[in-house]
Design a protein around this motif. Structure first.
Motif, PDB file in Angstrom:
ATOM      1  N   ARG A 111       0.853  -1.186   0.000  1.00  0.00           N
ATOM      2  CA  ARG A 111       0.000   0.000   0.000  1.00  0.00           C
ATOM      3  C   ARG A 111       0.887   1.233   0.000  1.00  0.00           C
ATOM      4  N   ARG A 112       0.341   2.285  -0.605  1.00  0.00           N
ATOM      5  CA  ARG A 112       1.071   3.540  -0.684  1.00  0.00           C
ATOM      6  C   ARG A 112       1.360   4.051   0.721  1.00  0.00           C
ATOM      7  N   LEU A 113       2.572   4.538   0.904  1.00  0.00           N
ATOM      8  CA  LEU A 113       2.952   5.121   2.186  1.00  0.00           C
ATOM      9  C   LEU A 113       2.039   6.297   2.517  1.00  0.00           C
ATOM     10  N   ALA A 114       1.624   6.403   3.758  1.00  0.00           N
ATOM     11  CA  ALA A 114       0.743   7.495   4.181  1.00  0.00           C
ATOM     12  C   ALA A 114       1.404   8.862   4.017  1.00  0.00           C
ATOM     13  N   THR A 115       2.719   8.884   4.006  1.00  0.00           N
ATOM     14  CA  THR A 115       3.463  10.149   3.895  1.00  0.00           C
ATOM     15  C   THR A 115       3.763  10.552   2.460  1.00  0.00           C
ATOM     16  N   VAL A 116       3.284   9.776   1.492  1.00  0.00           N
ATOM     17  CA  VAL A 116       3.581  10.024   0.076  1.00  0.00           C
ATOM     18  C   VAL A 116       2.297  10.383  -0.664  1.00  0.00           C
ATOM     19  N   ASP A 117       2.338  11.456  -1.429  1.00  0.00           N
ATOM     20  CA  ASP A 117       1.191  11.827  -2.263  1.00  0.00           C
ATOM     21  C   ASP A 117       1.040  10.825  -3.394  1.00  0.00           C
ATOM     22  N   ARG A 118      -0.207  10.594  -3.786  1.00  0.00           N
ATOM     23  CA  ARG A 118      -0.482   9.668  -4.891  1.00  0.00           C
ATOM     24  C   ARG A 118       0.177  10.191  -6.166  1.00  0.00           C
ATOM     25  N   GLN A 119       0.910   9.300  -6.839  1.00  0.00           N
ATOM     26  CA  GLN A 119       1.596   9.611  -8.094  1.00  0.00           C
ATOM     27  C   GLN A 119       1.224   8.516  -9.099  1.00  0.00           C
ATOM     28  N   PRO A 120       0.092   8.645  -9.771  1.00  0.00           N
ATOM     29  CA  PRO A 120      -0.427   7.565 -10.620  1.00  0.00           C
ATOM     30  C   PRO A 120       0.560   7.011 -11.651  1.00  0.00           C
ATOM     31  N   GLU A 121       1.310   7.880 -12.309  1.00  0.00           N
ATOM     32  CA  GLU A 121       2.248   7.390 -13.337  1.00  0.00           C
ATOM     33  C   GLU A 121       3.385   6.605 -12.712  1.00  0.00           C
ATOM     34  N   PHE A 122       3.957   7.116 -11.639  1.00  0.00           N
ATOM     35  CA  PHE A 122       5.044   6.417 -10.948  1.00  0.00           C
ATOM     36  C   PHE A 122       4.548   5.084 -10.382  1.00  0.00           C
ATOM     37  N   GLU A 123       3.354   5.108  -9.795  1.00  0.00           N
ATOM     38  CA  GLU A 123       2.771   3.876  -9.257  1.00  0.00           C
ATOM     39  C   GLU A 123       2.575   2.840 -10.364  1.00  0.00           C
ATOM     40  N   ALA A 124       2.056   3.267 -11.501  1.00  0.00           N
ATOM     41  CA  ALA A 124       1.841   2.349 -12.623  1.00  0.00           C
ATOM     42  C   ALA A 124       3.159   1.741 -13.095  1.00  0.00           C
ATOM     43  N   LEU A 149      -1.556  -7.007  -4.271  1.00  0.00           N
ATOM     44  CA  LEU A 149      -1.189  -8.294  -3.697  1.00  0.00           C
ATOM     45  C   LEU A 149      -0.280  -9.026  -4.672  1.00  0.00           C
ATOM     46  N   LEU A 150       0.854  -9.486  -4.172  1.00  0.00           N
ATOM     47  CA  LEU A 150       1.755 -10.345  -4.942  1.00  0.00           C
ATOM     48  C   LEU A 150       1.611 -11.757  -4.401  1.00  0.00           C
ATOM     49  N   GLU A 151       1.321 -12.697  -5.287  1.00  0.00           N
ATOM     50  CA  GLU A 151       1.268 -14.108  -4.932  1.00  0.00           C
ATOM     51  C   GLU A 151       2.348 -14.811  -5.753  1.00  0.00           C
ATOM     52  N   SER A 152       3.297 -15.418  -5.076  1.00  0.00           N
ATOM     53  CA  SER A 152       4.378 -16.088  -5.800  1.00  0.00           C
ATOM     54  C   SER A 152       4.686 -17.431  -5.153  1.00  0.00           C
ATOM     55  N   ALA A 153       5.394 -18.266  -5.909  1.00  0.00           N
ATOM     56  CA  ALA A 153       5.749 -19.596  -5.414  1.00  0.00           C
ATOM     57  C   ALA A 153       7.146 -19.964  -5.889  1.00  0.00           C
ATOM     58  N   PHE A 154       7.826 -20.721  -5.034  1.00  0.00           N
ATOM     59  CA  PHE A 154       9.187 -21.197  -5.284  1.00  0.00           C
ATOM     60  C   PHE A 154       9.250 -22.671  -4.919  1.00  0.00           C
ATOM     61  N   ASP A 155      10.209 -23.384  -5.485  1.00  0.00           N
ATOM     62  CA  ASP A 155      10.304 -24.823  -5.217  1.00  0.00           C
ATOM     63  C   ASP A 155      10.435 -25.132  -3.735  1.00  0.00           C
ATOM     64  N   LEU A 160      10.585   0.568  -4.773  1.00  0.00           N
ATOM     65  CA  LEU A 160       9.302   0.394  -4.096  1.00  0.00           C
ATOM     66  C   LEU A 160       9.276   1.083  -2.734  1.00  0.00           C
ATOM     67  N   LYS A 161      10.411   1.082  -2.041  1.00  0.00           N
ATOM     68  CA  LYS A 161      10.483   1.678  -0.702  1.00  0.00           C
ATOM     69  C   LYS A 161      10.149   3.156  -0.702  1.00  0.00           C
ATOM     70  N   ARG A 162      10.306   3.813  -1.833  1.00  0.00           N
ATOM     71  CA  ARG A 162      10.014   5.247  -1.936  1.00  0.00           C
ATOM     72  C   ARG A 162       8.516   5.518  -1.973  1.00  0.00           C
ATOM     73  N   TYR A 163       7.711   4.491  -2.258  1.00  0.00           N
ATOM     74  CA  TYR A 163       6.289   4.710  -2.506  1.00  0.00           C
ATOM     75  C   TYR A 163       5.368   3.792  -1.701  1.00  0.00           C
ATOM     76  N   PHE A 164       5.806   2.566  -1.457  1.00  0.00           N
ATOM     77  CA  PHE A 164       4.956   1.576  -0.796  1.00  0.00           C
ATOM     78  C   PHE A 164       5.534   1.102   0.532  1.00  0.00           C
ATOM     79  N   GLU A 165       4.636   0.681   1.408  1.00  0.00           N
ATOM     80  CA  GLU A 165       5.002  -0.164   2.536  1.00  0.00           C
ATOM     81  C   GLU A 165       4.433  -1.538   2.219  1.00  0.00           C
ATOM     82  N   TRP A 166       4.905  -2.581   2.886  1.00  0.00           N
ATOM     83  CA  TRP A 166       4.382  -3.908   2.591  1.00  0.00           C
ATOM     84  C   TRP A 166       4.472  -4.816   3.800  1.00  0.00           C
ATOM     85  N   ALA A 167       3.694  -5.876   3.701  1.00  0.00           N
ATOM     86  CA  ALA A 167       3.688  -6.946   4.702  1.00  0.00           C
ATOM     87  C   ALA A 167       3.733  -8.258   3.932  1.00  0.00           C
TER      88      ALA A 167
END
Length: 98
Positions: A9-22, A57-63, A84-91
């Protein structure tokens, strides 16, 4: 099989930047093409506006865990994470599926 699930999800401290996000999302969607040992890869966008929802959401799989451990420091992954760290946080959640 080791599953690697990540919510973004976009960091609460970052303004929405649609082109950069895309651009970031397109890079996320194509990362599996740069890492040959990824077994499954899917990036989905949230469709509902609810406070509890994350943006992507990223769903990935590895052997196995060893393959996931090789993925995390992979140069293509590290380069994407740097941006990604400049725009998103993640879990993340990693688990074995048998």
């Amino acid at each position: 099989m080791m599953k690697h699930i990540v919510m973004f999800r976009r960091l609460a401290t970052v303004d929405r930047q649609p082109e950069f996000e895309a651009q970031l999302v397109e890079r996320m969607r194509g990362l599996d093409r740069e890492i040959p040992f990824v077994r499954a890869w899917k990036v989905s966008a949230n469709e509902l506006e609810r406070a509890i929802c994350w943006d992507y959401l990223l769903e990935s799989a590895f052997d196995d865990r060893d393959a996931l451990d090789r993925y995390l420091p992979h140069p293509a992954h590290v380069a994407l994470i740097t941006d990604l760290k400049r725009y998103f946080e993640w879990a993340a959640c990693d688990y074995s599926e048998t």
